[in-house]
Design an enzyme around this catalytic site. Structure first.
Site, PDB file in Angstrom:
ATOM      1  N   GLY A  40       8.001 -19.757 -21.317  1.00 46.32           N
ATOM      2  CA  GLY A  40       9.364 -19.791 -20.816  1.00 46.32           C
ATOM      3  C   GLY A  40      10.440 -19.257 -21.729  1.00 46.32           C
ATOM      4  N   GLU A  94      13.111 -23.158 -27.474  1.00 49.95           N
ATOM      5  CA  GLU A  94      12.522 -23.619 -26.218  1.00 49.95           C
ATOM      6  C   GLU A  94      13.427 -23.200 -25.062  1.00 49.95           C
ATOM      7  OE1 GLU A  94      10.112 -24.309 -24.421  1.00 49.95           O
ATOM      8  OE2 GLU A  94       9.532 -26.394 -24.752  1.00 49.95           O
ATOM      9  N   ASP A  95      12.836 -23.040 -23.889  1.00 49.98           N
ATOM     10  CA  ASP A  95      13.645 -22.706 -22.724  1.00 49.98           C
ATOM     11  C   ASP A  95      14.381 -23.925 -22.189  1.00 49.98           C
ATOM     12  OD1 ASP A  95      11.315 -23.922 -21.762  1.00 49.98           O
ATOM     13  OD2 ASP A  95      10.930 -22.436 -20.217  1.00 49.98           O
ATOM     14  N   ASP A  98      13.332 -31.273 -21.228  1.00 48.92           N
ATOM     15  CA  ASP A  98      13.573 -32.294 -20.213  1.00 48.92           C
ATOM     16  C   ASP A  98      12.973 -33.615 -20.681  1.00 48.92           C
ATOM     17  OD1 ASP A  98      10.938 -31.515 -19.592  1.00 48.92           O
ATOM     18  OD2 ASP A  98      11.535 -30.516 -17.757  1.00 48.92           O
ATOM     19  N   THR A  99      11.669 -33.833 -20.592  1.00 50.02           N
ATOM     20  CA  THR A  99      11.122 -35.101 -21.080  1.00 50.02           C
ATOM     21  C   THR A  99      11.181 -35.185 -22.603  1.00 50.02           C
ATOM     22  OG1 THR A  99       8.827 -34.354 -21.277  1.00 50.02           O
ATOM     23  CG2 THR A  99       9.516 -35.249 -19.129  1.00 50.02           C
ATOM     24  N   GLY A 100      11.151 -34.026 -23.277  1.00 47.39           N
ATOM     25  CA  GLY A 100      11.160 -33.989 -24.734  1.00 47.39           C
ATOM     26  C   GLY A 100       9.775 -34.053 -25.344  1.00 47.39           C
ATOM     27  N   THR A 102       7.002 -31.984 -25.159  1.00 42.39           N
ATOM     28  CA  THR A 102       6.498 -30.759 -25.785  1.00 42.39           C
ATOM     29  C   THR A 102       7.186 -30.510 -27.114  1.00 42.39           C
ATOM     30  OG1 THR A 102       5.990 -29.767 -23.640  1.00 42.39           O
ATOM     31  CG2 THR A 102       6.211 -28.260 -25.500  1.00 42.39           C
ATOM     32  N   LYS A 126      17.974 -31.327 -20.140  1.00 46.57           N
ATOM     33  CA  LYS A 126      18.102 -32.176 -18.958  1.00 46.57           C
ATOM     34  C   LYS A 126      18.058 -33.637 -19.423  1.00 46.57           C
ATOM     35  CE  LYS A 126      15.627 -30.535 -15.471  1.00 46.57           C
ATOM     36  NZ  LYS A 126      14.478 -30.332 -14.561  1.00 46.57           N
ATOM     37  N   PHE A 147      15.256 -28.876 -10.557  1.00 44.55           N
ATOM     38  CA  PHE A 147      14.192 -27.981 -10.997  1.00 44.55           C
ATOM     39  C   PHE A 147      14.758 -26.564 -10.971  1.00 44.55           C
ATOM     40  CE2 PHE A 147      10.404 -25.414 -10.961  1.00 44.55           C
ATOM     41  CZ  PHE A 147       9.622 -26.067 -11.896  1.00 44.55           C
ATOM     42  N   ASP A 154       9.949 -20.796 -14.804  1.00 46.08           N
ATOM     43  CA  ASP A 154       9.160 -20.414 -13.633  1.00 46.08           C
ATOM     44  C   ASP A 154       8.816 -21.585 -12.737  1.00 46.08           C
ATOM     45  OD1 ASP A 154       5.715 -20.831 -14.222  1.00 46.08           O
ATOM     46  OD2 ASP A 154       7.252 -21.600 -15.550  1.00 46.08           O
ATOM     47  N   ARG A 160      10.355 -15.859 -13.259  1.00 41.45           N
ATOM     48  CA  ARG A 160      10.803 -15.726 -14.647  1.00 41.45           C
ATOM     49  C   ARG A 160      11.758 -14.550 -14.838  1.00 41.45           C
ATOM     50  NH1 ARG A 160       7.758 -19.099 -17.916  1.00 41.45           N
ATOM     51  NH2 ARG A 160       5.629 -19.476 -17.261  1.00 41.45           N
TER      52      ARG A 160
END
Length: 170
Positions: A40, A94-95, A98-100, A102, A126, A147, A154, A160
């Site tokens: 991403g 990073e692109d 959200d959850t953090g 990765t 997010k 989303f 993507d 993308r």
């Protein structure tokens, strides 16, 4: 399918110039190793490093935690960096955070390699989805819990190439 524009191409370009200036200022002309998270972040990385004045070495790391529109709750490293980052300034790009999950896992992995410094740049954050808090040093845009696709993001490998961030209403 009509895709609603969420963040325009012009807003993205303007914000990336600001982020590049901030990174250059923070590192004061020292070399920066930019590590982009595949897939991403590849467009964001390309546009960001073209705006930077600092000497840049870049590489990519592949990590995946999504299937469709949902996080799987675990990450898999699909490609590692080749550059030795020991003693170097690293900006992990990073692109979207959200959850953090990765980015927190990648941060631990890269810190084990003893860089001089490590900072995080993300195009999007997010906060409503954040379960693993991370410190974001360079933030493009904070967004609602939608989303999003385009500009490298993507849905199952598609969209993308869009030059803007859109809302996916599959």
């Amino acid at each position: 399918m009509a895709i609603e524009t969420y963040i325009s191409q012009e807003k993205i370009e303007s914000r990336i110039k600001e982020l590049a200036r901030q990174i250059d200022q923070d590192f004061g002309g020292e070399e920066v190793v930019v590590v982009g998270v595949l897939n991403g972040a590849f467009i964001f990385v390309a546009d960001l490093i073209r705006q930077m004045k600092s000497p840049v070495y870049f590489d990519f790391i592949g990590a995946s935690s999504y299937k469709g529109t949902e996080s799987t709750g675990k990450i898999t490293i699909t490609k590692d960096i080749k550059v030795d980052i020991k003693g170097k300034n690293v900006v992990l790009v990073e692109d979207i955070v959200d959850t953090g999950l990765t980015i927190s896992e990648l941060n631990v992995l890269l810190k084990e390699r003893e860089p001089k410094s490590i900072k995080l740049a993300t195009l999007l954050h997010k906060p409503a989805k954040t379960a693993h808090p991370v410190s974001i040093d360079y933030l493009g845009f904070e967004i609602e819990d939608k989303f999003v696709i385009g500009y490298g993001l993507d849905f199952d490998g598609r969209y993308r190439e869009l030059p803007y961030i859109g809302i996916y209403n599959g």
